[in-house]
Design a protein around this motif. Structure first.
Motif, PDB file in Angstrom:
ATOM      1  N   LEU A 145       0.148  -6.817   6.874  1.00 31.04           N
ATOM      2  CA  LEU A 145      -0.523  -5.693   7.523  1.00 31.04           C
ATOM      3  C   LEU A 145      -0.932  -6.027   8.955  1.00 31.04           C
ATOM      4  CD1 LEU A 145      -2.698  -4.399   4.550  1.00 31.04           C
ATOM      5  CD2 LEU A 145      -0.667  -3.319   5.532  1.00 31.04           C
ATOM      6  N   ALA A 146      -1.273  -7.284   9.193  1.00 33.29           N
ATOM      7  CA  ALA A 146      -1.679  -7.684  10.543  1.00 33.29           C
ATOM      8  C   ALA A 146      -0.531  -7.591  11.536  1.00 33.29           C
ATOM      9  CB  ALA A 146      -2.243  -9.105  10.516  1.00 33.29           C
ATOM     10  N   ARG A 147       0.702  -7.638  11.028  1.00 38.07           N
ATOM     11  CA  ARG A 147       1.877  -7.607  11.907  1.00 38.07           C
ATOM     12  C   ARG A 147       2.417  -6.194  12.125  1.00 38.07           C
ATOM     13  NH1 ARG A 147       3.545 -11.796   8.324  1.00 38.07           N
ATOM     14  NH2 ARG A 147       5.204 -10.452   7.505  1.00 38.07           N
ATOM     15  N   LEU A 148       1.851  -5.207  11.408  1.00 38.67           N
ATOM     16  CA  LEU A 148       2.408  -3.862  11.452  1.00 38.67           C
ATOM     17  C   LEU A 148       1.454  -2.885  12.139  1.00 38.67           C
ATOM     18  CD1 LEU A 148       3.791  -3.671   7.814  1.00 38.67           C
ATOM     19  CD2 LEU A 148       5.099  -4.089   9.898  1.00 38.67           C
ATOM     20  N   PRO A 149       1.968  -2.064  13.019  1.00 38.27           N
ATOM     21  CA  PRO A 149       1.127  -1.076  13.709  1.00 38.27           C
ATOM     22  C   PRO A 149       0.949   0.198  12.879  1.00 38.27           C
ATOM     23  CG  PRO A 149       3.351  -0.977  14.589  1.00 38.27           C
ATOM     24  CD  PRO A 149       3.360  -2.056  13.516  1.00 38.27           C
ATOM     25  N   LEU A 150       0.296   0.095  11.731  1.00 44.92           N
ATOM     26  CA  LEU A 150       0.112   1.268  10.879  1.00 44.92           C
ATOM     27  C   LEU A 150      -0.959   2.180  11.472  1.00 44.92           C
ATOM     28  CD1 LEU A 150       0.142  -0.287   7.303  1.00 44.92           C
ATOM     29  CD2 LEU A 150       1.999   0.891   8.489  1.00 44.92           C
ATOM     30  N   PRO A 151      -0.767   3.492  11.362  1.00 50.21           N
ATOM     31  CA  PRO A 151      -1.779   4.421  11.885  1.00 50.21           C
ATOM     32  C   PRO A 151      -3.054   4.372  11.053  1.00 50.21           C
ATOM     33  CG  PRO A 151      -0.065   5.608  10.698  1.00 50.21           C
ATOM     34  CD  PRO A 151       0.400   4.185  10.814  1.00 50.21           C
ATOM     35  N   PRO A 152      -4.194   4.753  11.625  1.00 49.87           N
ATOM     36  CA  PRO A 152      -5.464   4.762  10.868  1.00 49.87           C
ATOM     37  C   PRO A 152      -5.345   5.614   9.611  1.00 49.87           C
ATOM     38  CG  PRO A 152      -5.852   5.125  13.214  1.00 49.87           C
ATOM     39  CD  PRO A 152      -4.362   5.199  13.013  1.00 49.87           C
ATOM     40  N   GLY A 153      -5.860   5.097   8.518  1.00 49.23           N
ATOM     41  CA  GLY A 153      -5.859   5.846   7.268  1.00 49.23           C
ATOM     42  C   GLY A 153      -4.589   5.728   6.453  1.00 49.23           C
ATOM     43  N   ALA A 154      -3.555   5.042   6.967  1.00 47.82           N
ATOM     44  CA  ALA A 154      -2.277   4.970   6.248  1.00 47.82           C
ATOM     45  C   ALA A 154      -2.422   4.224   4.927  1.00 47.82           C
ATOM     46  CB  ALA A 154      -1.218   4.306   7.123  1.00 47.82           C
ATOM     47  N   VAL A 155      -3.105   3.095   4.947  1.00 51.42           N
ATOM     48  CA  VAL A 155      -3.282   2.315   3.717  1.00 51.42           C
ATOM     49  C   VAL A 155      -4.101   3.101   2.701  1.00 51.42           C
ATOM     50  CG1 VAL A 155      -4.256   0.206   2.727  1.00 51.42           C
ATOM     51  CG2 VAL A 155      -3.062   0.116   4.926  1.00 51.42           C
ATOM     52  N   GLU A 156      -5.145   3.776   3.165  1.00 52.84           N
ATOM     53  CA  GLU A 156      -5.994   4.550   2.267  1.00 52.84           C
ATOM     54  C   GLU A 156      -5.230   5.711   1.647  1.00 52.84           C
ATOM     55  OE1 GLU A 156      -8.972   5.615  -0.107  1.00 52.84           O
ATOM     56  OE2 GLU A 156      -8.837   3.775   1.079  1.00 52.84           O
ATOM     57  N   ASP A 157      -4.342   6.355   2.399  1.00 57.73           N
ATOM     58  CA  ASP A 157      -3.547   7.455   1.854  1.00 57.73           C
ATOM     59  C   ASP A 157      -2.646   6.957   0.719  1.00 57.73           C
ATOM     60  OD1 ASP A 157      -4.662   9.201   3.638  1.00 57.73           O
ATOM     61  OD2 ASP A 157      -2.959   9.202   5.032  1.00 57.73           O
ATOM     62  N   VAL A 158      -1.984   5.821   0.936  1.00 63.01           N
ATOM     63  CA  VAL A 158      -1.128   5.254  -0.106  1.00 63.01           C
ATOM     64  C   VAL A 158      -1.969   4.847  -1.308  1.00 63.01           C
ATOM     65  CG1 VAL A 158       0.437   3.364  -0.683  1.00 63.01           C
ATOM     66  CG2 VAL A 158       0.620   4.482   1.538  1.00 63.01           C
ATOM     67  N   ARG A 159      -3.122   4.229  -1.048  1.00 71.75           N
ATOM     68  CA  ARG A 159      -4.006   3.798  -2.138  1.00 71.75           C
ATOM     69  C   ARG A 159      -4.420   4.975  -3.014  1.00 71.75           C
ATOM     70  NH1 ARG A 159      -7.895   1.982   0.730  1.00 71.75           N
ATOM     71  NH2 ARG A 159      -7.568  -0.283   0.620  1.00 71.75           N
ATOM     72  N   ARG A 160      -4.840   6.080  -2.403  1.00 73.67           N
ATOM     73  CA  ARG A 160      -5.263   7.251  -3.182  1.00 73.67           C
ATOM     74  C   ARG A 160      -4.128   7.793  -4.036  1.00 73.67           C
ATOM     75  NH1 ARG A 160      -8.392   8.859   1.470  1.00 73.67           N
ATOM     76  NH2 ARG A 160      -6.583  10.054   2.210  1.00 73.67           N
ATOM     77  N   HIS A 161      -2.938   7.865  -3.440  1.00 77.36           N
ATOM     78  CA  HIS A 161      -1.780   8.373  -4.190  1.00 77.36           C
ATOM     79  C   HIS A 161      -1.473   7.489  -5.392  1.00 77.36           C
ATOM     80  CE1 HIS A 161       2.194  10.043  -5.009  1.00 77.36           C
ATOM     81  NE2 HIS A 161       2.651   8.797  -5.030  1.00 77.36           N
ATOM     82  N   GLU A 162      -1.466   6.182  -5.194  1.00 76.28           N
ATOM     83  CA  GLU A 162      -1.096   5.275  -6.279  1.00 76.28           C
ATOM     84  C   GLU A 162      -2.197   5.202  -7.344  1.00 76.28           C
ATOM     85  OE1 GLU A 162       1.767   4.411  -6.744  1.00 76.28           O
ATOM     86  OE2 GLU A 162       2.657   4.685  -4.758  1.00 76.28           O
ATOM     87  N   LEU A 163      -3.452   5.347  -6.962  1.00 77.22           N
ATOM     88  CA  LEU A 163      -4.519   5.371  -7.952  1.00 77.22           C
ATOM     89  C   LEU A 163      -4.428   6.606  -8.841  1.00 77.22           C
ATOM     90  CD1 LEU A 163      -7.581   4.049  -5.901  1.00 77.22           C
ATOM     91  CD2 LEU A 163      -6.485   2.932  -7.860  1.00 77.22           C
ATOM     92  N   ARG A 164      -4.043   7.738  -8.250  1.00 77.66           N
ATOM     93  CA  ARG A 164      -3.840   8.948  -9.065  1.00 77.66           C
ATOM     94  C   ARG A 164      -2.699   8.744 -10.058  1.00 77.66           C
ATOM     95  NH1 ARG A 164      -4.780  11.698  -4.089  1.00 77.66           N
ATOM     96  NH2 ARG A 164      -2.531  11.890  -3.748  1.00 77.66           N
ATOM     97  N   GLU A 165      -1.599   8.138  -9.590  1.00 74.61           N
ATOM     98  CA  GLU A 165      -0.466   7.895 -10.481  1.00 74.61           C
ATOM     99  C   GLU A 165      -0.814   6.871 -11.553  1.00 74.61           C
ATOM    100  OE1 GLU A 165       3.401   8.142 -12.115  1.00 74.61           O
ATOM    101  OE2 GLU A 165       2.113   9.484 -10.950  1.00 74.61           O
TER     102      GLU A 165
END
Length: 224
Positions: A96-116
């Motif tokens: 993650l430190a090497r990737l320029p992910l936009p703010p909230g990207a990790v949280e969006d994926v986390r919410r989706h996977e927690l629902r699944e």
């Protein structure tokens, strides 16, 4: 890490399908040493048919252990982490430190996977409580490892649930992934650790997507 040398690319693939891999893995575990207090935990979905065969070989209880990979938003097959039952999470912070992910990207994926994760847990358990791990050996089984992200999360989660010992058993994994898990597990067992590893499916003659129905069928025969 227990392992055997894999066949090279010119020889027959080591596993016919997940059931064959589970039978081979179960036979190896039975010869390795006794497992008198083990609970076999299959990681969904593909790890559950393998785990069912292992549990049968060891005459051990079988359960499903819920864990979900957190894939990169732009490349979902690449794991940036994982979440597991009990709210346990593991993030690959070096990646993650090497990737320029936009703010909230990790949280969006986390919410989706927690629902699944919650959806699958409700369906697979069908009202059955999880098996108690306190004081027992948790034997975590998957159909193979690539990055090991989901297994990292699973190892932390079963420790938190009170397992006395935690072992990982898989048919195939790259050498560095198995080695990275060793500090987290009491034992890591892998039948094949090929140096030219690219993907788990390349070591199976048949490697279709495992369905929810197959997971349910495997769990219906579980021993409690």
């Amino acid at each position: 890490m227990e392992s055997d040398s894999p066949p090279d690319s010119t020889t027959r693939l080591p596993f016919r399908d997940r059931h064959d891999a589970g039978r081979q893995l179960g036979d190896h575990l039975r010869r390795l040493h006794p497992w008198p207090d083990a609970v076999v935990l299959g990681l969904p979905r593909g790890g559950v048919p393998v785990a069912a065969e292992v549990a049968r070989a060891l005459a051990a209880p079988l359960d499903v252990f819920m864990v979900r990979k957190l894939g990169l938003p732009f490349q979902p097959e690449v794991a940036m982490g994982a979440v597991a039952t009990g709210g346990v999470e593991w993030l690959n912070r070096d990646l993650l430190a090497r990737l320029p992910l936009p703010p909230g990207a990790v949280e969006d994926v986390r919410r989706h996977e927690l629902r699944e994760l919650a959806r699958r847990e409700a369906r697979y358990r069908a009202g059955r409580p999880p098996l108690i791990l306190t004081g027992r050996t948790a034997l975590l089984v998957d159909d193979g490892l690539a990055t090991g992200a989901t297994m990292h999360a699973a190892l932390r989660a079963v420790r938190a649930l009170g397992a006395a010992r935690v072992a990982v058993a898989v048919p195939v994994a790259p050498p560095d992934t198995g080695e990275a898990l060793q500090p987290l597990a009491d034992e890591v067992i892998c039948l094949h650790t090929p140096p030219g590893f690219r993907a788990v499916g390349q070591y199976y003659r048949a490697f279709p997507q495992t369905t929810d129905e197959e997971v349910l069928a495997a769990l219906q025969g579980r021993q409690d």
